[in-house]
Design a protein around this motif. Sequence first.
Motif, PDB file in Angstrom:
ATOM      1  N   SER A  31       0.854  -1.186   0.000  1.00  0.00           N
ATOM      2  CA  SER A  31       0.000   0.000   0.000  1.00  0.00           C
ATOM      3  C   SER A  31       0.891   1.238   0.000  1.00  0.00           C
ATOM      4  O   SER A  31       1.575   1.506   0.985  1.00  0.00           O
ATOM      5  CB  SER A  31      -0.904  -0.005   1.235  1.00  0.00           C
ATOM      6  N   SER A  32       0.879   1.990  -1.093  1.00  0.00           N
ATOM      7  CA  SER A  32       1.813   3.118  -1.198  1.00  0.00           C
ATOM      8  C   SER A  32       1.163   4.396  -1.719  1.00  0.00           C
ATOM      9  O   SER A  32       1.861   5.327  -2.109  1.00  0.00           O
ATOM     10  CB  SER A  32       2.987   2.738  -2.109  1.00  0.00           C
ATOM     11  N   THR A  33      -0.171   4.464  -1.734  1.00  0.00           N
ATOM     12  CA  THR A  33      -0.822   5.693  -2.171  1.00  0.00           C
ATOM     13  C   THR A  33      -0.506   6.812  -1.187  1.00  0.00           C
ATOM     14  O   THR A  33      -0.712   6.668   0.020  1.00  0.00           O
ATOM     15  CB  THR A  33      -2.338   5.499  -2.285  1.00  0.00           C
ATOM     16  N   ASN A  34      -0.015   7.915  -1.704  1.00  0.00           N
ATOM     17  CA  ASN A  34       0.440   9.014  -0.862  1.00  0.00           C
ATOM     18  C   ASN A  34      -0.718   9.608  -0.062  1.00  0.00           C
ATOM     19  O   ASN A  34      -1.725  10.010  -0.636  1.00  0.00           O
ATOM     20  CB  ASN A  34       1.062  10.099  -1.753  1.00  0.00           C
ATOM     21  N   PRO A  35      -0.601   9.682   1.278  1.00  0.00           N
ATOM     22  CA  PRO A  35      -1.674  10.269   2.078  1.00  0.00           C
ATOM     23  C   PRO A  35      -2.025  11.700   1.678  1.00  0.00           C
ATOM     24  O   PRO A  35      -3.177  12.110   1.818  1.00  0.00           O
ATOM     25  CB  PRO A  35      -1.121  10.220   3.511  1.00  0.00           C
ATOM     26  N   THR A  36      -1.044  12.451   1.180  1.00  0.00           N
ATOM     27  CA  THR A  36      -1.342  13.820   0.752  1.00  0.00           C
ATOM     28  C   THR A  36      -2.285  13.818  -0.439  1.00  0.00           C
ATOM     29  O   THR A  36      -3.155  14.680  -0.551  1.00  0.00           O
ATOM     30  CB  THR A  36      -0.049  14.581   0.411  1.00  0.00           C
TER      31      THR A  36
END
Length: 927
Positions: A399-404
């Motif tokens: 899981s690597s979707t950027n929190p920003t």
Amino acid sequence: MLTFSASAFQSGIEINSIYYDANGTSLDSISAHLLAEDIFKITSEKPKVFTSDKAISKNAILIGKIDSEFIQEQLSEEIPASFQQQKESYYQGWSKGKAHFIIAGTDARGTAFGVFDFSKLNGVSPWYWWADVPVEQKTKLDFPAESYFSKEPSVEFRGIFLNDEDWGLQPWAEKTFEPETGDIGPKTYAKIFELLLRLKANTIWPAMHPSTKAFFHYAGNLRMAEKYHIVLGSSHAEPMLRNNVDEWTKELGRFDYKSNRETVQNYWEERVAESKDIDAIFTVGMRGIHDSGMEGVTSTEEAANLLETVIADQRSMLEKHRGKSATEIPQAFTVYKEVLNLYDHGMQLPEDITLVWTDDNYAYIRRLGNEQERSRSGGAGVYYHASYWGRPHDYLWLSSTNPTLIWEEMHKAYQMNAKKIWILNVGDIKPAEYSMQFFMDMAYDMEKFDAPEKIEKHRNQFYKDIFGNDFGTEISAIRKEYYQLAWERKPEFMGWSQTEPTTGVKPTDYSPFDFGDEIQHRLNAYQSLAYKTDSIFKKLPADLKDSYFQLVHYPIKGAALMNEKQLNRDSAQKYAKQGRLSAKNYQQKSMNAYDSIQQLTEQYNQIISEGKWNGMMSMKPRNLPVFHKPEFTDSIQLIEKTPSFFIEGGNHNQLPNFYKGIDANFYMDIFLRYENEVSWKIKKLPKWLLVSKEQGQLSSLEEKIEERIFFSVDWSKVSEKEVNSGDFIFKLGNQKFKIHTQVKNYSLPKGSIIERNGLAIIAAENPDKVENTDKFYWEKIANLGYSGAVILAKSKEHKSLISSTIANHPSLSYEITTETVTDTAKLVITAVPTHPVTKEQQLKIGVQWDDNPIQVINFQTHGRSAAWKENVLKNLASKELSVQIKNKGKHTIKLYMIDEGVALDFIILNTENRNMPYSFIGETRTN
């Protein structure tokens, strides 16, 4: 997430018992017993749990509904009527005489949220079970010193979609956690529902792949949802709580409303009747059996008209079995994939149905509501992905979707009134733990996320809560690096392959020959990150290691190893074409990384938490080529039996130019192409040129078959003239080469952007001038994009800026100084690949080079076009313009706002038709 300062709570109070309302709900009982377990984790003493019809002892916690007789007779203060009308809210306070502590909700879920927030205050993480977060032991509990009234949640229905569970959640449940069911069954769902409530979520779209039986197949699943008061929904492809993949059998014929209408109606009505009393959101409409278009229709118009009929019939069924108007029954219409086209065709959708917008599967919301749609009585929502199976490539592993990015898209959705339903596709839950926490915390209280800087604050607090202040800050920092590195290319995309149809692994777009060796720079960044996570892992107390492995270590190490596997393979292939013997070493590095991924995954499944998660983690979901053992198609080419060398940039007789005011170094690789031994030497260096090593020896016998040396400048020895140039001699064996080098001097102020070796590069966040208006303005968002920050076009009215003169629009100005005169320069403008905010908008900006006419470019993509696929795999959209550079010296680029939602990343001026870097290699700014 509730936090209390030291002065806001009191400790030293013993709890002997917990009482819950005998006339309350099943969730009151569950909450009370879970609280007793939580207190046992904290204090090693487990309070007894009673119902309210027993005599209440001192030092008890009382749990129930705020307006119940049980709670009302214990309250020491009047509860405002306005609070009692709130949904899913809770009160925490002391009874008369402060003999008992009360946790009371405005409804069952509100009570549960109050209970679990009390546990959180005392150190029980929502992830205590799902990530094995240990609970710090203490002898006394902490209590709020003053009464607390929670807010109503920001988003009404907040939940997850369990999806693509074939490689984790389902095999783990089947073989490890729930073998008695052999599937994701009631025991697994009970743990999932508890997690949802601890995260203050309330909705589930159940797992629905062919590997899993339908939610209703096991009667215990529905009973568990009712006990935990979880709202049951179903995905965009599953109308009326049906699981078509499992429940629509061949005997029923075609899933076609035109030719098989009565059978389809009976199929739906059976489920509506079965679920008439449960808390549910009914997905309306119709698609194919499994995430495909509607069957039996031949045109968009026919499909749109048929959908209107389908929805009318579905609403009639709901009214018949629920005994109320359809306008009172929660319904959702998800405009996913082709359904958006049908909706846009003009189909009439009843206003009370919640319109659920979707992202493009890669975290970019395809569209939100215009002014008319934002005023619909049913409101709007968002279905969003943190995990995905499909074209152009899955990202199911890490899981690597950027929190920003999640914040930017969901904050935008909330501002545009899409706040009725938020559903996050979390795949297998693990390893999407932080994305899930972040998403649900936003959905519960968006006021805490009103500005971009709140993102880092949240991430820091999440890891501090679990690992303590010292480790938490350090861990948060490396997670930030992890997201930034994955922004350029997700680990799953590092094969430069695609799926549906599936293609093989290809060479990457990172170059080992230019820009300081892009491949090595990326490897260095991941190796540094891997070193940091290894270091933390070694230092952590033993009781935190399992949790750390799941939440941090495995994703970071997995991403690093995937990059090592693919990028070393890439170097091996490219070096083989140069005849380098060292290509074999890079092949071995690639193979070693593959083996390490296997070992790391085995550790996840077999070793951590004593095998609790066996079967949860797959290193090759869907067995796509990127996950395979590396193969090498190019053998080392026998060019000639001589040693050789390569200068960065590919010019055999000259180093790239140095520029005064910009610190740089350039490399030369010296390598063997056959089994041999050879000496090399650098002589007659210009006085200002430095080299990392002046002589050496390569030997195949000693396995020293290549060497990289670096050239830099001693600026104290560079004169003030415009160009300092010189030559040096490179001797390799019996061969001699004369290499030219030079330093150029622009004589410009510090901070100037200059053309450097044919490229000028600017981060969009650094304009020389910004012009805004009251309603249309530019906003910087940090930690997004290749450059590390973007400039976002914003509109308070959520409209495009339309005027007769673009030159009057809000603008960004950038100054560049060039050394080249040419008619064929290329100006490349890049942006985050967002979509137009509403149907009426596009993604246009105006671009002006010097005083030339303004050119309009549009970053919008359509459907699943080749441009869209490239954009989402790169997390970058780019547009190229031809410009004329008529003179050396200063030039101006102006970017004019037209549509909101354009998120500018960086700008490149390419004056010499150079190969472009894949990564952002930094601004060409003097220092």
